[in-house]
Design an enzyme around this catalytic site. Structure first.
Site, short mmCIF file in Angstrom:
data_model
loop_
_atom_site.label_atom_id
_atom_site.label_comp_id
_atom_site.label_asym_id
_atom_site.label_seq_id
_atom_site.Cartn_x
_atom_site.Cartn_y
_atom_site.Cartn_z
CD GLU A 148 52.84 81.35 22.37
OE1 GLU A 148 53.28 82.38 21.79
OE2 GLU A 148 51.65 81.14 22.56
CE LYS A 184 48.58 86.84 36.88
NZ LYS A 184 47.98 88.04 36.19
CB CYS A 206 51.00 85.00 20.04
SG CYS A 206 50.50 83.27 20.02
CD GLU A 214 52.67 90.41 19.51
OE1 GLU A 214 52.18 89.31 19.22
OE2 GLU A 214 53.28 90.62 20.58
#
Length: 338
Positions: free
Chosen positions: A118, A44, A152, A249
């Protein structure tokens, strides 16, 4: 050959949910090891970047991959949840935000599904006074502004030894003033558009919070294109560990800068985060490299470079940056049962 003395078997059906920042890379990163280990895949893609995965489906069809080996379903969060919770899915592989990763852990709790996550990062890039400063500046720029900061493992926190901080910041500003913000299809562009209006609003909100908390903002001269989702490369100095821009983040072209005096202070500040995905160390001393890299609580640490990858090496994080590894034998093992 990869696992001597063991006879691993494939898991079965792998449900994979990937993010929007590197759609093609993530597809290859996730699908390749799953198929290499004899599994089938239901993937997906992110709702804002489905076309890359659908184009790959056409390539699979042209390559005469047997029907049902790779299946791509598009949709928003509900579609991803349906893939993750489906009883026929034997393993879940997710790349994305920490909040969604936590929800996935709750969803698979009590089942026999394997999973790898992750998740987010807030990488520290540490520059010592004996570092090659010009090279370090290039590494800083690449570490945070590559792909508009939609990475990331972006080096979104910069720690500079106090004695060289003015020089590093001066050279960094000079270098950033040369960056071109514009059409990502133009080969001269350095920083393209932000992925979506929603992501742009999040970046702006966190930047405004940084200013309210007392950090000093700097942005380069010049404007951005009038139409589209654009954000200038941004530096914050006078940052404190408690500042939201240091702890959260941002996932955009925003760098928070702090100074340090000693290696232990740098380690303490670098590790003072809920994340633990990656980090970087810049120094001319080999002994300092080993001391710092072993002291950083991060899954991947670079020395005198940043964002360099080897597909044979495992990639992943500690703490709220995820569970499991991708790449190398560790990445293959995640798609096998022994």
């Amino acid at each position: 050959y990869a696992f001597p003395g063991k006879k691993p078997k494939s898991l079965g059906v792998i449900g994979q949910v990937i993010p929007w920042n590197f759609p093609l890379l993530m597809v290859a990163w996730e699908i390749a090891p799953a198929l290499a280990c004899g599994n089938t895949v239901v993937l997906k893609p992110a709702e804002t970047t489905p076309l890359t995965a659908l184009k790959l489906a056409e390539i699979f069809e042209d390559a005469e991959l047997p029907p049902g080996v790779v299946n791509i379903v598009t949709g928003a969060g509900e579609t991803g949840q349906a893939v993750i919770e489906h009883p026929d899915v034997d393993k879940v592989a997710f790349t994305g935000s920490t909040a969604v990763g936590k929800a996935i852990r709750r969803a698979v709790a009590g089942t026999d599904k394997k999973y790898t996550l992750e998740l987010g990062g807030k990488a520290a890039n540490i520059i010592f006074e004996d570092a090659p400063i010009n090279e370090a500046v290039e590494g800083i720029v690449n570490g945070i502004f590559f792909n508009q900061g939609h990475v990331c493992c972006a080096g979104s926190r910069l720690f500079v030894q106090e004695s060289i901080a003015p020089e590093v910041i001066r050279k960094l500003k000079k270098r950033i003033n040369t960056l071109i913000v514009g059409d990502p299809l133009d080969k001269n562009t350095d920083i393209g558009a932000i992925n979506s209006v929603e992501q742009l609003m999040r970046i702006k909100a966190l930047v405004n919070t940084g200013k309210k908390e007392g950090a000093c903002i700097w942005q380069p001269e010049g404007g951005v294109p009038r139409k589209g989702n654009w954000f200038k490369p941004t530096l914050f100095t006078e940052c404190a560990q408690s500042h939201q821009i240091v702890q959260e983040e941002i996932f955009g072209p925003v760098l928070a800068i702090q100074t340090f005096r000693t290696p232990p202070e740098a380690l303490a500040k670098a590790n003072n985060t809920p994340y633990g995905l990656s980090g970087g160390v810049w120094t001319d001393k080999g002994s300092k490299i080993f001391k710092m890299t072993t002291g950083l609580n991060a899954g991947v640490v670079w020395a005198n470079t940043f964002n360099k990858f080897d597909p044979t090496s495992p990639f992943g994080g500690y703490k709220e940056s995820g569970m499991g590894r991708e790449g190398g034998l560790h990445g293959l093992a995640a798609y096998l049962k022994f």
